[in-house]
Design an enzyme around this catalytic site. Structure first.
Site, PDB file in Angstrom:
ATOM      1  N   ARG A 382       0.824  -1.215   0.000  1.00  0.00           N
ATOM      2  CA  ARG A 382       0.000   0.000   0.000  1.00  0.00           C
ATOM      3  C   ARG A 382       0.856   1.262   0.000  1.00  0.00           C
ATOM      4  O   ARG A 382       0.389   2.344  -0.345  1.00  0.00           O
ATOM      5  CB  ARG A 382      -0.936  -0.023   1.215  1.00  0.00           C
ATOM      6  CG  ARG A 382      -2.009   1.039   1.185  1.00  0.00           C
ATOM      7  CD  ARG A 382      -3.127   0.753   2.163  1.00  0.00           C
ATOM      8  NE  ARG A 382      -2.648   0.452   3.501  1.00  0.00           N
ATOM      9  CZ  ARG A 382      -3.451   0.119   4.510  1.00  0.00           C
ATOM     10  NH1 ARG A 382      -4.749   0.019   4.318  1.00  0.00           N
ATOM     11  NH2 ARG A 382      -2.959  -0.139   5.699  1.00  0.00           N
ATOM     12  N   LEU A 386      -0.200   2.538  -5.239  1.00  0.00           N
ATOM     13  CA  LEU A 386      -1.096   3.693  -5.391  1.00  0.00           C
ATOM     14  C   LEU A 386      -0.379   5.026  -5.144  1.00  0.00           C
ATOM     15  O   LEU A 386      -0.595   5.992  -5.891  1.00  0.00           O
ATOM     16  CB  LEU A 386      -2.304   3.541  -4.478  1.00  0.00           C
ATOM     17  CG  LEU A 386      -3.314   2.488  -4.938  1.00  0.00           C
ATOM     18  CD1 LEU A 386      -4.401   2.285  -3.896  1.00  0.00           C
ATOM     19  CD2 LEU A 386      -3.934   2.882  -6.271  1.00  0.00           C
ATOM     20  N   VAL A 504      -9.836   2.201  -3.927  1.00  0.00           N
ATOM     21  CA  VAL A 504      -9.294   0.855  -3.706  1.00  0.00           C
ATOM     22  C   VAL A 504      -8.301   0.814  -2.542  1.00  0.00           C
ATOM     23  O   VAL A 504      -7.838   1.842  -2.068  1.00  0.00           O
ATOM     24  CB  VAL A 504      -8.626   0.325  -4.994  1.00  0.00           C
ATOM     25  CG1 VAL A 504      -9.651   0.208  -6.098  1.00  0.00           C
ATOM     26  CG2 VAL A 504      -7.483   1.232  -5.440  1.00  0.00           C
ATOM     27  N   GLU A 505      -8.004  -0.414  -2.090  1.00  0.00           N
ATOM     28  CA  GLU A 505      -7.055  -0.671  -0.985  1.00  0.00           C
ATOM     29  C   GLU A 505      -7.415   0.108   0.278  1.00  0.00           C
ATOM     30  O   GLU A 505      -6.550   0.665   0.955  1.00  0.00           O
ATOM     31  CB  GLU A 505      -5.618  -0.376  -1.417  1.00  0.00           C
ATOM     32  CG  GLU A 505      -5.054  -1.402  -2.376  1.00  0.00           C
ATOM     33  CD  GLU A 505      -3.568  -1.245  -2.607  1.00  0.00           C
ATOM     34  OE1 GLU A 505      -2.908  -0.530  -1.824  1.00  0.00           O
ATOM     35  OE2 GLU A 505      -3.051  -1.827  -3.572  1.00  0.00           O
ATOM     36  N   GLY A 506      -8.696   0.154   0.593  1.00  0.00           N
ATOM     37  CA  GLY A 506      -9.166   0.905   1.755  1.00  0.00           C
ATOM     38  C   GLY A 506      -9.655   2.264   1.317  1.00  0.00           C
ATOM     39  O   GLY A 506      -8.844   3.148   1.039  1.00  0.00           O
TER      40      GLY A 506
END
Length: 662
Positions: A382, A386, A504-506
């Site tokens: 993460r 991103l 995305v990803e939280g």
């Protein structure tokens, strides 16, 4: 000496001495000895009344008691521990695993109220190896030249075959895979640089390549896979004969990933003509990047063993397995269309899919360990994919918008000459500098062995939000040029893709409101996690000893931050120690001041709200913003040093740090 002057002298001695000892975090025993020595001197040479002396000696006696460890534990700590256990907020196993994931790095220093800048400065500046630089200048540049973003998104709806072939041939999917399996074995920093460059050209290319090099089967296998699983899958993932995806999100469980209902039941079944003990899987997943073309599916599900075929438990919890997509019962639904950005994304379903137990990543002994695996890997992935995508978008916006503003004329002059446009250009450049600094410094820490769980959440949230600001400012400056879609619009598609990274990803609202400070307050605080672990210890005697050590360390820490906050605010931190003689010296001192104040406020918040603090999302979000801005400002300062203090960077550094501090 007059009576007033004498009284002032003794008052300054006691108060100033106390503040000095607390500011320097002198230990309790030494502080007690110093206080006793000062009190003896006052008793002999001072002129206070006997009542005043009795009061001072009584206070000193109270200070002495905590130094008597056995007495302290029995009379003070034990009753407090009983109260603390009743106040202790409930914590699920998934919350506990998330808190224990990754490592504490510079975020812990900022939470300490007394950051050790030498620790940050000792990390080497991240650099590409010769091999990595050749790849960035060669295959990465060539891939960018091959990409026609308009054709991909508006005509083909996919990457052209020659682009897919080139990605596989040059092993873009294998940047994190070791060379012994046929991969490139690049550093985290090189991974980030490649993603940044691709993101400046095409969101489709960067997301397609970013996912296999982030949270996915390869990463899971490298850290947790058995040797047999590594030998089976990693060579294929490296050479492109296997295409991976990872399926976590389901219709019932998005941000609350731990509540997924996808299931696997341990049972007997047929596999290759033999009856074996395996898992019967049922799942429904959506929003899965590369699912439409994946050959191997990383799957998260809850594992049940009602017949106790592998152990005594009925339910093992979240488990991760590798599932070939060509076996019976696996289906791929209609491809998704994420804001018309044509990267491969879609749903996947499985109905009564039977697989052997050794399809569990790491083998049967890793049953129920899937959530721990996922949150540990998120602490790395993460922080790269991103954030690097966002930084690449910011760099593209900086170059293109600056160039466009120079050549576009209105009212007889370049629009770059208008202060309103200049303000937007400044924000684009400044936010991009922050993103570049955050990605480079954090990736460098990862390459030094850190797994920065809280900084990864900080980067995910703030870099994607800054990219959104850059996209908005770039669109404002381009105006009609950015609004009208066509082959020559280099801005519109990236603008449309911005919410994807936010989601995305939280999702960002979740990350800001619950994760950054919710995790950081416990994970990064020097004593809170120790107190929680000690209070939960089933060995009561050991728990008491650990709780006593953490509790009195915490008390001293809070007193120190109170003194530090007061002194640093009074002096504007002008006397606080910083490691370098640098033009940015004052910014280090300001962060020292804010770190102490932040640590103090955090303790008051936790003391007054207790377990309810995690429900106070607005407060948690603001405290998270403070921690985040200190971390990002630290990255800017470290990046400036890593770049050799380039004079041309200094205005950007000053704008960036001031913006973050304000």
């Amino acid at each position: 000496m007059s009576g007033f002057a004498a009284s002032l002298f003794w008052a300054l001695l006691f108060i100033g001495g106390g503040i000095f000892l607390a500011y320097q975090r002198v230990d309790l025993r030494t502080s007690t000895i110093a206080a006793g020595a000062a009190l003896v001197a006052y008793t002999v040479f001072g002129s206070g009344s006997w009542l005043w002396l009795i009061l001072l000696w009584a206070l000193f006696a109270i200070m002495v008691v905590p130094n008597l460890v056995e007495v302290r534990r029995e009379k003070i700590t034990k009753p407090l521990l009983a109260v603390y256990r009743k106040m202790l907020p409930s914590m699920s196993s998934t919350e506990r695993e998330a808190l224990e994931a990754g490592s504490v790095w510079w975020d812990g220093e900022l939470f300490s109220g007394m950051p050790e800048w030498d620790k940050l400065m000792s990390f080497p500046a991240p650099q590409l190896s010769e091999e990595e630089q050749v790849f960035v200048d060669g295959p990465c540049d060539e891939l960018c030249r091959m990409i026609d973003d308009w054709a991909i998104n508006h005509e083909i709806g996919d990457l052209p075959k020659e682009v897919w072939d080139y990605i596989i041939e040059k092993k873009f999917f294998a940047m994190i895979i070791p060379k012994k399996y046929g991969g490139l074995e690049f550093s985290a920093y090189a991974n980030a640089v490649v993603i940044e460059k691709l993101a400046s050209r095409s969101a489709v290319a960067s997301s397609t390549i970013g996912v296999p090099n982030s949270l996915g089967p390869a990463e899971l296998l490298l850290h947790y896979g058995t040797d047999e699983q590594k030998d089976r899958y990693l060579p294929g993932l490296a050479n492109g004969t296997e295409i991976p995806c990872f399926a976590l999100t389901s219709p019932q469980a998005g941000s609350d990933a731990a509540s997924l209902i996808d299931s696997g039941v341990v049972c007997k079944g047929q596999w290759n003509g033999k009856t074996i003990t395996g898992i019967r899987l049922n799942w429904s997943k959506r929003y899965i990047t590369l699912a439409p073309i994946a050959t191997v599916l990383g799957l998260a599900f809850k594992l049940y063993d009602p017949d106790h075929l592998i152990g005594e438990q009925d339910e093992y919890g979240i488990t991760a397995a590798l599932i070939p997509t060509d076996i019976d019962g696996v289906t791929v639904g209609r491809r998704h269309n994420p804001l018309s950005v044509a990267f491969m994304n879609g749903p996947t379903e499985g109905k009564d899919v039977f697989v052997p137990l050794d399809f569990i990543i790491g083998g049967p002994e890793m049953a129920g360990k899937g959530w721990k695996m996922l949150v540990e890997l998120l602490s790395v992935g993460r922080a790269i994919t991103l954030p690097a995508t966002s930084a690449g978008g910011g760099q593209a916006a900086s170059y293109s918008t600056g160039a466009y503003a120079s050549i576009r004329k209105q009212f007889g002059t370049s629009i770059a000459n208008f202060e309103g446009v200049g303000d937007a250009l400044t924000r684009i450049a400044g936010h991009t500098y922050i993103m570049n600094a955050a990605v480079a410094v954090t990736a460098g820490a990862i390459d030094q062995g850190e797994k920065p769980a809280v900084p990864s959440a900080i980067l995910k949230y703030h870099c994607t939000e800054m990219a959104r600001k850059c996209a908005n400012d770039a669109m404002d400056v381009h105006a009609g040029k950015g609004v009208m879609m066509g082959p020559n619009n280099y801005l519109g598609r990236g603008y449309m893709a911005t919410p994807i990274a936010i989601t995305v990803e939280g999702a960002n609202i979740l990350t800001r409101s619950l994760i950054i400070y919710g995790q950081g307050a416990i994970r990064c605080h020097p004593f809170v996690l120790r107190e929680l672990q000690a209070a939960a210890d089933e060995d009561l005697d050991r728990g008491l000893i650990e709780f006593d050590s953490a509790l009195f360390g915490h008390i001293g820490y809070a007193i120190s931050n109170l003194a530090r906050s007061f002194f640093l605010a009074l002096t504007h931190a002008k006397f606080s120690r910083v490691p370098l003689n640098t033009p940015t010296r004052r910014y280090y001192q300001n962060i020292n001041r804010y770190s102490a104040a932040f640590a103090l406020v955090s303790d008051f918040a936790m003391l007054t709200l207790g377990g309810d603090l995690k429900k106070r999302e607005l407060l948690s979000a603001r405290l998270g913003d403070i921690l985040s801005c200190m971390y990002l400002a630290s990255c800017v300062l470290k990046h400036f040093e890593n770049q050799g203090r380039r004079a041309t960077d200094l205005p950007l550094v000053e704008w960036s740090v001031r913006t973050l501090m304000y």
